[in-house]
Design an enzyme around this catalytic site. Structure first.
Site, short mmCIF file in Angstrom:
data_model
loop_
_atom_site.label_atom_id
_atom_site.label_comp_id
_atom_site.label_asym_id
_atom_site.label_seq_id
_atom_site.Cartn_x
_atom_site.Cartn_y
_atom_site.Cartn_z
N ASP A 1 0.75 -1.14 0.11
CA ASP A 1 0.02 -0.03 0.00
C ASP A 1 0.94 1.17 0.04
O ASP A 1 1.89 1.08 0.65
CB ASP A 1 -0.83 0.00 0.87
CG ASP A 1 -0.36 0.17 2.41
OD1 ASP A 1 0.08 1.33 2.68
OD2 ASP A 1 -0.57 -0.74 3.20
N GLU B 1 -7.33 3.89 13.04
CA GLU B 1 -6.40 3.55 13.97
C GLU B 1 -6.00 4.82 14.83
O GLU B 1 -6.59 5.66 14.77
CB GLU B 1 -5.23 3.08 12.83
CG GLU B 1 -4.82 4.11 11.97
CD GLU B 1 -3.63 3.72 11.21
OE1 GLU B 1 -2.42 3.71 12.03
OE2 GLU B 1 -3.50 3.77 9.90
#
Length: 431
Positions: A36, A127
């Protein structure tokens, strides 16, 4: 994945108790590597990443309700140019705006999904908060507020795209900020854990779909490991009802038919068949998923799947066992006119007989226009000399069938109505 990469690495190191420089997991016959990337990696040699073994990519699209990555288009297109399935991710800032607003922002800027076999479902990156102005690591939200925010994002994304997103987080953050809720275990899990082993899972999942195991290589950005084969990765990209490897089916609502529970292996496909208007089942509210599909019913299903095209059947039947008064007279004759079914040499169609799995493969192959396909067989019980070897090989190459776990196709076995629903769905949404 987050904007403050070094801060996130510090948090993940703390989460696992291991060094952030994690070892690459041992590849087996099932694992697929990927990466990613975001604006922190503005220049990527995608051919080199492919040569190193990467086969899929997640690309940052957006953050909160104000930021879009200036490198998204080039990175998304770069992954596609080397044949990698790719998808977008959104970094959540829950205190900035609602989950619904951020889902809309994400989709509007490139984070959508389509069942083309190349587009991975959107990824919600939720997160540790890296910004002091938004409070503590949980964005100053209670666990109940955070769960509600995630649900708002997830349901809005589903409404906009027809597909649930995947979710990216760490076990530590999930425990701290959601109370370790198992509520979202119908979402594919992208677990961040920079260690030689993934470690404990968040509640509700027993394993991951994707494991992000390193932020320092071997691939550009962050390095990922998909928990399945290349074919499984394709299914992850293609099917709206993909079941998380370590979770539950995304279709937990009551099924369209009283004999098809939400836990049925093909509940999603059967419900799709009903919602698309391709089947109404029986008048008693059943679908009878394990019953064999008849040749006359299959003619009707294929005709509807083709859009119920305008068609005037012949005044005299071409099949001696299909009178003009037959309820599926038009559909059966349309199938014959299209060259999808020729019937038997004795002039019969045998409408009430069960359709075999080999005949099903032939029907779909002819419906597709008899495209070029690979030679040979991928199933132990289908020889290269089999009458439908080519059709069955195409059926498998397209991902419409996977056969049985023992490597067989069982060509002469009757096709169940449940399997027929799965075949029709996979044919419709094949890449």
């Amino acid at each position: 994945m987050k904007k403050a990469q070094s801060w996130r690495a510090e948090q993940l190191g703390r989460d696992t108790g291991d060094d952030v420089q994690a070892q690459t997991p041992q590849a087996d016959a099932l694992g697929v590597y990927g990466l990613d990337v975001s604006g922190w990696q503005p220049y990527i040699d995608w051919q080199m990443e492919y040569a190193k073994g990467a086969r899929f990519a997640y690309v940052k699209v957006s953050e909160g309700n104000y930021y879009t990555s200036p490198t998204f288009s080039s990175q998304y297109g770069g992954a596609q140019s080397v044949g990698m399935p790719r998808g977008g991710y959104h970094f959540a800032l829950p205190t900035q705006s609602s989950g619904a607003e951020q889902a809309r922002f994400f989709v509007a800027n490139g984070g959508g999904w389509s069942p083309d076999g190349r587009t991975l479902p959107g990824l919600l990156d939720i997160e540790y908060n890296p910004y002091s102005q938004f409070g503590n690591i949980c964005f100053n939200m209670t666990q109940a507020q955070m769960v509600a925010w995630i649900d708002d994002f997830v349901q809005t994304y589903k409404a906009l795209t027809g597909r649930y997103p995947a979710v990216y987080s760490t076990t530590d953050w999930w425990l701290t900020c959601t109370g370790d809720t198992p509520r979202f275990n119908y979402l594919p899990l992208h677990l961040a854990s920079y260690s030689s082993l993934p470690g404990a899972m968040p509640s509700g999942w027993w394993t991951y779909d994707i494991w992000q195991y390193s932020s320092t290589g071997p691939f550009a950005g962050d390095s990922n490991y998909f928990n399945g084969s290349v074919r499984d990765l394709r299914a992850f990209a293609t099917f709206f009802n993909y079941k998380p490897v370590g979770g539950v089916s995304p279709y937990q609502s009551p099924a369209a038919f009283r004999d098809v529970s939400a836990s049925h292996v093909f509940a999603g496909e059967i419900n799709w068949l009903a919602s698309a208007g391709l089947t109404r089942g029986w008048s008693d509210g059943t679908f009878r998923p394990e019953a064999s599909i008849s040749r006359e019913a299959m003619a009707a299903f294929i005709y509807r799947m083709a859009g119920s095209p305008a068609y005037t059947p012949p005044q005299a039947s071409r099949f001696r066992d299909v009178p003009v008064t037959h309820p599926f007279y038009k559909e059966i004759n349309w199938l014959a006119d299209r060259g999808i079914s020729q019937g038997w040499p004795d002039g019969t169609y045998r409408p009430g007989e069960s359709i075999s799995r080999e005949a099903m493969a032939a029907f779909f192959y002819r419906l597709a226009g008899e495209p070029a396909t690979s030679a040979g067989s991928v199933f132990s019980d289908v020889s290269a000399q089999h009458a439908f070897a080519r059709e069955i090989r195409w059926f498998a190459d397209q991902g419409i069938t996977q056969g049985w776990a023992d490597g067989t196709f069982r060509p002469q076995a009757p096709t169940t109505r449940a399997a027929m629903a799965a075949f029709m769905y996979r044919y419709t949404y094949r890449p």
